[in-house]
Design a protein around this motif. Structure first.
Motif, mmCIF file in Angstrom:
data_model
loop_
_atom_site.group_PDB
_atom_site.id
_atom_site.type_symbol
_atom_site.label_atom_id
_atom_site.label_comp_id
_atom_site.label_asym_id
_atom_site.label_seq_id
_atom_site.Cartn_x
_atom_site.Cartn_y
_atom_site.Cartn_z
ATOM 1 N N ASP A 130 24.746 64.262 -30.170
ATOM 2 C CA ASP A 130 24.671 65.585 -29.558
ATOM 3 C C ASP A 130 25.668 65.628 -28.395
ATOM 4 O O ASP A 130 25.773 64.659 -27.623
ATOM 5 N N GLU A 170 24.129 60.109 -35.452
ATOM 6 C CA GLU A 170 24.359 61.494 -35.049
ATOM 7 C C GLU A 170 24.482 61.552 -33.528
ATOM 8 O O GLU A 170 23.780 60.824 -32.805
ATOM 9 N N THR A 226 28.083 71.426 -31.353
ATOM 10 C CA THR A 226 27.604 70.402 -30.414
ATOM 11 C C THR A 226 26.954 69.219 -31.117
ATOM 12 O O THR A 226 26.188 68.474 -30.505
ATOM 13 N N GLN A 227 27.274 68.993 -32.382
ATOM 14 C CA GLN A 227 26.666 67.850 -33.086
ATOM 15 C C GLN A 227 27.650 67.278 -34.108
ATOM 16 O O GLN A 227 28.296 68.022 -34.850
#
Length: 539
Positions: free
Chosen positions: A93, A91, A145-146
């Protein structure tokens, strides 16, 4: 399970800070309104799907991590944090303060689009990073934003290699271009980077303007004019006269002492992640025999090649392949010059001088080969001549032959060669996933189509590892296997010397694999230092 995290190490947007005592500030300006930089080649309108010129492309584009896969610890760039949440899932950010150069906002949909587009676009430099090594199955924008990446098998190096290598492109520009037509685009690029390309033509070259809203800080040079000067002599004549301020072409060895002694130009010495290599055609007998390739490796005098061709500027290539400064290089590798051992190995293969003419014969007749080289590259031609002499010393009849550049390039596809001198850059010798991919693409081998049980076993173990540490352990074994029976023999690891006009701009810094002409020389100095993008250079 949180397996690995890469968080932002320091803030961007520094004011540049004070320069060190040995910095360019001690010799010349570190800001400029305009610089003229000679390019060694024309890359067209910077369509990254058609022709890559990484250091120039990076003026326009950014990556999730910076500066590249060629450093130990790439730092978040368009990202703010990168997490491996399980062996096959990452993941990311993202920053929320980035805009494209046309004013459109950047967000997670652009990242998801970019990596998916690279999967569907025609085969190129970036393709294998998403479709093979590693195989990214899904890319999902979880929020503005991810982003989440899911791989088909463990991908522990995704965060430090893949995400530090692929540029992010805007969905609102490329979304209307069918992937199969990506190479045909001629419009000027739009990125998030520190410079926007505002004009290009094949005669005048390139003109870039600084992006005043760049999220990492305003560039220290406002305008870049880049004419293409393909002739090396013309390039350095233009540099000495002040017609250009710098060049993307390093000095050739015979010019280094003359330029270094001059008070009119500045010099930066770098250790490039590239080398000249001798490629062996493993498809053709007797190069298909591992023991024969091993004998050839021991017959090549790397010290002499460095001394005669490189004029001593660099290191002898006694650490084999990949480049010894690559972050994943096996430090224990050794590829010494041992002609007596080469002769014994050839004897054991039954390749002896049966007719007393001083040259060996194999099962199919005399061992007689051609070493091809690019006739427009004098250093390559001289390397071919020295390699041929080395092979004759152990009883192999070898002859150097110069071809035009196009014919040499065609040999990779036609495979109609015994031996050829080539030059390979950082993507090939400093990217760990490319080392794997080069064994699958045909460059170093053609797995799994061409049988290679030892390599196949190591590849299976490599795919099963789930941590970077375990993967590097298997990679060490792969490098040892390759150098015992190489299909590419590094000839020497050159140093590079870059000349520039110090009274125009003296802020040039080395970034691994990129020389001195790149975005990190043109941003406030502290930005490059925070990103781990620059290394100490000799001047």
């Amino acid at each position: 399970m949180l397996v690995a995290t890469i968080a932002v190490a320091a803030g961007c947007g520094s004011d540049g800070g004070d320069a060190d005592d040995d910095s360019p500030a001690a010799r010349g300006p570190v800001t400029a309104e305009r610089l003229t930089i000679a390019l060694a080649k024309d890359s067209g309108p910077l369509n990254i799907f058609a022709d890559q010129s990484p250091a120039i492309d990076d003026l326009v584009y950014d990556k999730l991590l910076a500066p590249s896969p060629y450093v130990d610890q790439p730092q978040p760039w368009l990202a703010t944090a990168v997490r491996q949440v399980d062996p096959s899932t990452w993941e990311v950010d993202l920053r929320d303060d980035v805009r494209w150069q046309d004013g459109e906002p950047f967000d997670a949909t652009d990242v998801a689009f970019s990596f998916d587009y690279f999967k569907r676009a025609p085969t190129g430099t970036y393709t294998h990073h998403v479709s093979d090594i590693p195989t990214i199955e899904t890319i999902s924008a979880l929020s503005p934003t991810q982003v989440r990446f899911s791989c088909a098998f463990p991908c522990p190096e995704l965060g430090t290699v893949t995400l530090a290598d692929l540029p992010v492109i805007p969905e609102h520009v490329w979304g209307s271009v069918p992937p199969e037509q990506a190479k045909e685009v001629t419009a000027l690029p739009v990125g998030t980077g520190p410079y926007r390309l505002v004009s290009y033509d094949s005669t005048a070259g390139y003109r870039f303007e600084a992006n005043p809203d760049y999220f990492a800080g305003e560039p220290v040079v406002q305008e870049l004019v880049m004419p293409v000067i393909s002739d090396p002599s013309a390039t350095f004549t233009a540099l000495r006269s002040g017609e250009v301020d710098a060049t993307t072409r390093p000095l050739s060895p015979e010019l280094i002492d003359r330029f270094t002694a001059s008070s009119d130009v500045g010099i930066v010495k770098t250790a490039p992640l590239r080398f000249p290599e001798l490629r062996l055609n493993y498809d053709r007998a007797p190069f298909d025999q591992p023991a024969f390739r091993s004998a050839l490796s021991r017959a090549v005098d790397r010290d002499q090649l460095l001394r005669v061709v490189g004029l001593g500027k660099g290191r002898a290539a006694v650490k084999g392949y990949p480049h010894p400064d690559a972050p994943f290089a096996n430090a224990a590798l050794s590829t010494p010059y041992a002609p007596d051992e080469a002769a014994v190995a050839l004897d054991e293969l039954g390749m002896r001088d049966g007719d007393g003419d001083g040259l060996r014969e194999g099962p199919d007749g005399p061992l007689s080969f051609t070493v091809y080289a690019n006739g427009a590259a004098p250093l390559d031609v001289r390397s071919a001549e020295l390699v041929a002499e080395d092979l004759r010393e152990v009883g192999i009849d070898a002859t150097a032959e110069a071809l035009d550049a196009g014919s040499v390039a065609d040999l990779s596809k036609s495979r109609d060669f015994d031996l050829v001198i080539n030059n390979i850059g950082p993507h090939g010798v400093a990217d760990p996933t490319q080392f794997i991919m080069s064994h699958r693409s045909g460059y170093l081998w053609r797995a799994p189509k061409l049988p290679y049980p030892e390599w196949d076993a190591l590849f299976g173990r490599w795919k099963a590892t789930t941590t970077i540490e375990d993967r590097l352990g298997v990679l060490d074994e792969m490098q040892a296997l390759f150098n015992r029976q190489p299909t590419s023999i590094p000839l020497y690891y050159p140093d590079e010397y870059w000349a520039f006009q110090p009274d125009r701009f003296a802020g040039w810094v080395e970034s691994p694999g990129y020389g001195i002409v790149h975005k990190w020389s043109l941003l406030p100095p502290q930005v490059g230092r925070d990103a781990g993008a620059v290394v100490a250079t000799a001047r």
